[in-house]
Design a protein around this motif. Structure first.
Motif, mmCIF file in Angstrom:
data_model
loop_
_atom_site.group_PDB
_atom_site.id
_atom_site.type_symbol
_atom_site.label_atom_id
_atom_site.label_comp_id
_atom_site.label_asym_id
_atom_site.label_seq_id
_atom_site.Cartn_x
_atom_site.Cartn_y
_atom_site.Cartn_z
ATOM 1 N N ALA A 270 0.628 1.842 7.696
ATOM 2 C CA ALA A 270 1.685 1.834 6.679
ATOM 3 C C ALA A 270 1.409 2.816 5.549
ATOM 4 O O ALA A 270 2.189 2.924 4.606
ATOM 5 C CB ALA A 270 1.828 0.420 6.114
ATOM 6 N N SER B 50 10.871 2.864 4.761
ATOM 7 C CA SER B 50 10.426 1.916 5.788
ATOM 8 C C SER B 50 11.653 1.168 6.252
ATOM 9 O O SER B 50 12.513 0.810 5.436
ATOM 10 C CB SER B 50 9.425 0.902 5.218
ATOM 11 O OG SER B 50 8.131 1.437 5.207
ATOM 12 N N ASP C 76 4.410 5.776 0.575
ATOM 13 C CA ASP C 76 4.422 5.187 1.917
ATOM 14 C C ASP C 76 4.046 3.701 1.851
ATOM 15 O O ASP C 76 4.766 2.822 2.347
ATOM 16 C CB ASP C 76 3.424 5.966 2.797
ATOM 17 C CG ASP C 76 3.495 5.579 4.264
ATOM 18 O OD1 ASP C 76 4.264 4.663 4.610
ATOM 19 O OD2 ASP C 76 2.755 6.193 5.063
ATOM 20 N N ALA C 77 2.909 3.419 1.210
ATOM 21 C CA ALA C 77 2.442 2.027 1.124
ATOM 22 C C ALA C 77 3.455 1.163 0.381
ATOM 23 O O ALA C 77 3.712 0.012 0.760
ATOM 24 C CB ALA C 77 1.082 1.980 0.425
ATOM 25 N N THR D 157 6.467 -0.075 2.511
ATOM 26 C CA THR D 157 6.112 -1.198 3.374
ATOM 27 C C THR D 157 6.009 -2.479 2.539
ATOM 28 O O THR D 157 6.515 -3.537 2.926
ATOM 29 C CB THR D 157 4.780 -0.900 4.096
ATOM 30 O OG1 THR D 157 4.875 0.393 4.682
ATOM 31 C CG2 THR D 157 4.487 -1.929 5.165
#
Ligand code: AMP
Ligand code: MG
Length: 353
Positions: free
Chosen positions: A181, A249, A292-293, A296
């Motif tokens: 993730a 996401s 990105d993290a 998620t």
């Protein structure tokens, strides 16, 4: 072909590549090169603007080499440093990862704690129980509820097993770290660093719709399209000038249907099941790894809770789509996006506290 069995999404390369599309007017006349290669389960596209063609081509190939190296290093199951760490964790006990992995774990652990455990890279065994680690095959049915429960009972979240002071991981046997993730974002950041070190000032590194852009496209900003989560259309356009990351996401990236219900690859570490109420989360952030993290984490946080988790992660520009197609966004995001959906959606504005 992609050599790693871990990085998911091989089947969806073409679709994923549309997740964020470059919306450029007359690309062929511009001093621009585009180079595409498969890595980390998706199609990566490097766009370099206003740089000598031969050097740009070489730089893009260097980015490819970098992605392929990181793909190997950060595959949880085989090949490189993370797989070796996970093999050592099978025995349980204390492990001191190398400097690079320690740096990644420290950063992931901080994000995990700030997200209240919504983002938790220590759930690799749960990802495998569901079968989402296998790039070749999608699962056909959920695992037995009892097995999920048992697994949750014997799993500890990353901030509890990572001792930042001493750089030591002390985990229950069979813990598996899965950076899926987060790692793509970190790889995008490394690629941008590499391009900058070569003198490139205007570029986009786009990994299947998740991207970081630097500089501009000549006399105008870069223009990015965010895909519709439920069809192949474009939901929104965003302009970027300077240095920003746009990540999404979604529950459409890797999923299967079972008895009328969609099960997808983003798992709620508290329940052990795929998240339920949001179909996609798009964030504009500074660096790609954090963005990105955060995407998620916000998928896991879900309706009602995502603004608080965004605040805890220092994220201000968020757009989410729920199962009814309703769009929620923060006021700073509202200023940035142009919604392109033909049928105007219901849009709700949510403040990040
Ligand atoms: P992304 O597409 O960035 O949302 O990442 C999804 C991938 O991260 C999945 O394929 C899993 O490998 C892993 N993953 C799933 N759920 C979580 C979670 N709650 N926290 C951290 N990683 C997760
Ligand atoms: Mg992510």
């Amino acid at each position: 072909m992609i050599s790693s069995p871990f990085w998911p999404g091989r089947a969806g390369l073409a679709i994923l590549a549309l997740a964020a599309t470059l919306l450029s007017g007359c690309a062929r006349e511009e001093p621009e090169i585009r180079y595409r290669f498969p890595a980390m389960g998706t199609l990566v596209e490097v766009t370099i603007y206003d740089f000598p063609a031969e050097a740009a081509d070489e730089a893009a190939r260097d980015v490819e080499d970098l992605f392929l190296k990181l793909q190997r290093e950060w595959d949880p199951w085989e090949g490189g440093a993370l797989a070796a760490l996970n093999a050592a964790l099978a025995e349980g006990g204390e492990i001191r990862p190398d400097d690079e992995l320690s740096g990644l774990l420290a950063r992931a652990s901080r994000i995990s704690a700030a997200s209240g455990g919504a983002f938790d890279p220590a759930i690799g065994r749960l990802v495998k129980l569901w079968g989402f680690q296998d790039a070749e095959h999608l699962p056909e049915a959920p695992p037995p509820a009892g097995e999920i429960e048992q697994l949750l009972d014997s799993t500890e979240p990353l901030p509890r097993i990572w001792d930042e002071q001493n750089g030591v991981l002390t985990a229950p046997a069979n813990t598996v770290i899965d950076l899926g993730a987060f790692a793509k974002g970190v790889a995008v950041d490394r690629a941008i660093e590499l391009l900058r070190s070569l003198g490139v000032r205007h570029a986009i590194v786009n990994a299947g719709g998740d991207l970081r852009a630097i500089g501009r496209h000549g006399d105008r900003a870069w223009k990015i399209g965010v895909r519709e989560p439920r069809n192949s259309g474009i939901l929104a356009a965003i302009e970027i000038a300077g240095d920003e990351s746009v990540f999404t996401s979604g529950d459409y990236e890797r999923f299967f249907d079972y008895q009328g219900h969609r099960y997808h690859h983003i798992l709620d570490p508290r329940t052990g099941y795929p998240t339920q109420d949001l179909v996609s989360v798009t964030i504009i952030g500074a660096n790609a790894g954090d963005t990105d993290a955060a995407c998620t984490a916000l998928m896991v946080a879900g309706h009602g809770h995502w603004p608080a988790v965004a605040a805890a992660l220092g994220i201000t520009q968020v757009m989410v789509v729920d199962r009814e197609g309703v769009i929620e966004m923060t006021p700073p995001m509202q200023k940035r996006v142009k919604i392109l959906r033909e049928e105007p959606p219901t849009i709700k504005i949510r403040e990040v506290p």
